[in-house]
Write an enzyme that holds these catalytic residues in place. Structure first.
Site, mmCIF file in Angstrom:
data_model
loop_
_atom_site.group_PDB
_atom_site.id
_atom_site.type_symbol
_atom_site.label_atom_id
_atom_site.label_comp_id
_atom_site.label_asym_id
_atom_site.label_seq_id
_atom_site.Cartn_x
_atom_site.Cartn_y
_atom_site.Cartn_z
ATOM 1 C CE LYS A 111 -3.856 -1.954 0.243
ATOM 2 N NZ LYS A 111 -5.137 -1.807 -1.009
ATOM 3 C CG ASP A 142 -3.596 -0.871 -4.262
ATOM 4 O OD1 ASP A 142 -4.020 0.086 -4.783
ATOM 5 O OD2 ASP A 142 -4.412 -1.570 -3.522
ATOM 6 C CD GLU A 168 -4.491 -3.161 -6.812
ATOM 7 O OE1 GLU A 168 -5.786 -2.959 -6.074
ATOM 8 O OE2 GLU A 168 -3.998 -3.987 -6.781
ATOM 9 C CG ASP A 196 -9.212 -2.470 -6.935
ATOM 10 O OD1 ASP A 196 -10.303 -2.893 -7.376
ATOM 11 O OD2 ASP A 196 -8.812 -2.379 -5.933
ATOM 12 C CE LYS A 220 -10.496 -5.579 -3.816
ATOM 13 N NZ LYS A 220 -9.840 -4.503 -4.738
#
Length: 336
Positions: A111, A142, A168, A196, A220
């Site tokens: 992250k 991400d 991401e 995403d 997802k």
């Protein structure tokens, strides 16, 4: 074959258990993960949109939970799914302790762009992950759309030295992703762009592919409406994908594993982000879906009554989630 029509609301409520599970490390600003898990006819299922999402955004998550819990799922093409470690926005000296929770994982997603932190913090964290994994490991970052185009280009130009697998959602919108991808290409920065939020939170999840905004997609199962709908989106997009999760319990992870297992081999782009139960300080099953030798078997764990009771949310939160279920269910019926 179970019917496509959703079960009655009374049946859904009767099967529902509201849990609140602490996280081991603060993740996405969350220190306690709330979820509704269902003891459903086809096996455990989950409804866990984040609390700040409105009912319209939560509706696909409920559609996914009902599909997974009350309908037979597409056939699996594989028995185990390779997964990545997930490293929250921790200090660089905390990275090793995080990676220990993901035994055997040779890919890590880190992250970055956390509010209140600096690019220097991100670089230190990513470097620590690269050093821990060694030159053969894969490192992903991400940003959750947290950078402007200029910030993303500047950050990726420096982070590229860590040999990134991909970045991401470096910026929020499809147009910004296009701009980031073009500009880093002009600079000779070799970092793939993954989308995403521009897929799972978009009215048109295929807009990213049409715009040429990404090299691959993060999908997802819950926010895309379930395994079937996610497979349809992937097929139409024609881009390689990584299946990820939203800090689910094992009931939700099982849904993600089913999606990853059903994907054609040529569309599965490496380790999936389905190892996040390791970030929770508890679970709803005695046989949690956590990484073993870098992968997780494709299976549906049984809910454990003692753990459901141990992690049961407070009465006011149980009522809040039941009311949310009812409102979201009404939306699904009105749309259907």
């Amino acid at each position: 074959m179970t019917p496509a029509r959703p079960p009655a609301l009374d049946e859904i409520i009767a099967a529902a258990h509201v849990v609140a599970i602490p996280t081991r490390t603060r993740f996405r600003g969350i220190s306690v993960r709330e979820a509704v898990v269902f003891d459903a006819p086809e096996g455990a299922s989950e409804f866990s949109p984040f609390v700040e999402y409105d009912d319209a955004e939560a509706a696909p998550w409920l559609a996914a939970a009902l599909d997974f819990g009350w309908r037979e799922q597409p056939a699996a093409r594989r028995e185990r799914i390779e997964v990545n470690a997930t490293v929250p926005a921790v200090r660089a000296d905390e990275v090793e302790a995080i990676l220990v929770r993901f035994p055997g994982c040779t890919t890590a997603k880190v992250k970055v762009a956390e509010r209140g932190q600096s690019l220097a913090d991100d670089i230190a964290r990513v470097r620590a992950v690269r050093e821990a994994l060694g030159p053969e490991g894969r490192v992903r970052v991400d940003a959750n759309g947290g950078w402007s185009v200029d910030e993303a280009v500047a950050a990726l130009a420096q982070l590229a030295a860590c040999d990134l697998d991909y970045a991401e959602q470096p910026s929020a919108s499809v147009g910004e992703l296009v701009a980031v991808r073009e500009r880093i290409g002009e600079l000779g920065v070799e970092v793939r762009i993954a989308a995403d939020e521009s897929v799972r939170k978009a009215e048109d999840p295929l807009a990213v592919a049409r715009a040429g905004a990404a090299d691959l997609l993060i999908v997802k199962a819950q926010p895309l409406g379930g395994v079937r709908r996610a497979l349809s989106i992937v097929e139409q997009a024609g881009l390689p994908v990584v299946v990820s999760s939203a800090l689910d319990t094992s009931a939700g992870i099982a849904m993600g594993l089913q999606l990853a297992a059903a994907l054609p081999t040529d569309l599965l782009a490496g380790a999936c982000g389905l190892g996040t139960v390791a970030l929770l300080d508890g679970d709803v099953t005695a046989s949690p879906l956590v990484p073993e030798c870098g992968s997780i078997p494709v299976r549906r764990p049984a809910l454990d009554a003692a753990l459901l009771e141990h992690h049961r949310a407070s009465p006011d939160r149980v009522e809040w989630w039941r009311e949310r279920l009812a409102r979201t269910y009404a939306l699904l019926r009105s749309d259907g």
